[in-house]
Design an enzyme around this catalytic site. Sequence first.
Site, mmCIF file in Angstrom:
data_model
loop_
_atom_site.group_PDB
_atom_site.id
_atom_site.type_symbol
_atom_site.label_atom_id
_atom_site.label_comp_id
_atom_site.label_asym_id
_atom_site.label_seq_id
_atom_site.Cartn_x
_atom_site.Cartn_y
_atom_site.Cartn_z
ATOM 1 N N LYS A 113 9.887 55.488 -39.369
ATOM 2 C CA LYS A 113 10.412 54.122 -39.378
ATOM 3 C C LYS A 113 9.556 53.190 -38.499
ATOM 4 C CE LYS A 113 14.407 55.044 -41.631
ATOM 5 N NZ LYS A 113 14.275 56.483 -41.969
HETATM 6 C C1 LIG Z 1 14.559 57.203 -43.165
HETATM 7 C C2 LIG Z 1 14.021 58.587 -43.247
HETATM 8 C C3 LIG Z 1 13.753 59.217 -44.484
HETATM 9 C C4 LIG Z 1 14.078 58.576 -45.810
HETATM 10 O O1 LIG Z 1 13.272 57.468 -46.079
HETATM 11 P P1 LIG Z 1 13.747 56.379 -47.174
HETATM 12 O O2 LIG Z 1 12.757 55.287 -47.084
HETATM 13 O O3 LIG Z 1 15.126 55.966 -46.752
HETATM 14 O O4 LIG Z 1 13.755 57.070 -48.489
HETATM 15 C C5 LIG Z 1 13.191 60.484 -44.469
HETATM 16 N N1 LIG Z 1 12.922 61.125 -43.304
HETATM 17 C C6 LIG Z 1 13.173 60.550 -42.097
HETATM 18 C C7 LIG Z 1 12.883 61.332 -40.853
HETATM 19 C C8 LIG Z 1 13.728 59.272 -42.017
HETATM 20 O O5 LIG Z 1 13.966 58.721 -40.810
#
Ligand SMILES: *Cc1c(COP(=O)(O)O)cnc(C)c1O
Length: 495
Positions: A113
Amino acid sequence: MQYYSTRNKGLRYTAAEAIKLGLSREGGLLTPCDFPHITEKFLRELTTLSYQERTARVLELYLTDYSREELLQFAENAYNVEKFDTKEIAPVRTLNEHTCCLELWHGPTSAFKDMALQMLPQLLSAALRKTGEEQKACILAATSGDTGKAAMEGFADVKQTRIMVFYPENGVSAIQEAQMVTQEGMNVGVCAVKGNFDDAQTGVKRIFSDEEIREQLAERGFFLSSANSINWGRILPQVVYYISAYCDLLKTGKIATGKRVNFCVPTGNFGDILAAYYAKRMGLPVGMLICASNRNHVLTDFLSTGVYDRNRTFHTTSSPSMDILVSSNLERLLFDLSGGNDQEIHGYMKSLAEEGRYQVSQQILTELRTQFWGGFCDETGTTETIARYYREYGYVMDPHTAVAAQVLEQYRAATGDKTPAVIVSTASPYKFCDCVLTAIGEEPVGEGVALLDQLYAATGMPIPARLAALEGKKRRFHDTCEQAEMNRAVLDFLR
Ligand SMILES: *Cc1c(COP(=O)(O)O)cnc(C)c1O
């Protein structure tokens, strides 16, 4: 470049407006009106550039109301060695002859993120300037763990913004909670909500659609905005690392010019894999997009049947960021695959809101199946995969990445496709010490921050400095509220 809504193509916005709004008024997602095309020459040029320069070169294609200098400055502020523990920022590691791992967790909160949430605040601040906005942005986020921390880290002390994060009282890992309640910054707020992630999320959505609280906020000089992946300013920075990974493979001679790679992405809200699709749409040589789910495999079912059905049991798993039944960003994909048919998309979303399900047209289903392959991995498969990759390659994976690694194996077994593949690695194993230790055959002793040292002793992999620093860090936030009290919590926060 202009932007329009997936549910109403009539209104057009500049990039700055789209980023400021976050979401279109009628609930649609803001999406570029067309896609810039990248060539082999463009990719060759990028191979010699740094990650920050690559970012500026890709973003300027979409953010035509921002200058290259501005974007380069933002990229340098976002991605630097004070914030990231590797100067490569998003390194590609080789696992075997056909398989690499794109590590997206070297940033300040140890989850992918950060790649977007280190950029979004800067894009948003510039958007406020560019649109002459005088009010301050009040950013609200509900989080199942990773988004909240990464958003606060990105927005901490950013002028003209306040950010408040709600997390489910007993729904995040001990490390994740410690990361959030110790967050620094004068403009941040954190509150636990009694209930699960859905309760927190519903509470936030209700605030967004509550005219009365919007008025009360306006009186205090604030408007509401979102740090979730519905915001275009979060999707776009993610397009960069797919292009960057491809350039790295070119540079190291792992693939030849023009050759395709497959990407396998652990998926929740469909933001990350959507960014991969957009990179492909721009002309990046990508073969199959492999969509990996956990036990909550609503997307796997959708890709096989064309029916999206959220009416099912919600499972809590060891990959909590993928525990989601409504993948918001799928709407952007369907919009594009329908040839930009806003009425058709409006219909699907109405049906989702009213009945919890919809069925896409045969045309969309056929198109989906040529570009996407879906699979899921259960809890046993997840731990078994962490153990196996550790044994075979000495590589430590977090549970989300393990889901993707296992689904890639399923894809190869089912199709015989030998195209080189990149597994998208979304979190540091240190965020999920408990699960990883158990998987590699160690009995966790204690919990939370205490397990960092144990995982280090077992694997020798360096502990991310900011997670290590959590030990003994002072807790700043103690509040807990009922879902019904969330409005009040926001108003108190903005006092
Ligand atoms: C948010 C997240 C995901 C999923 O990503 P999306 O963009 O919501 O599909 C996968 N792995 C981790 C560790 C995340 O924080």
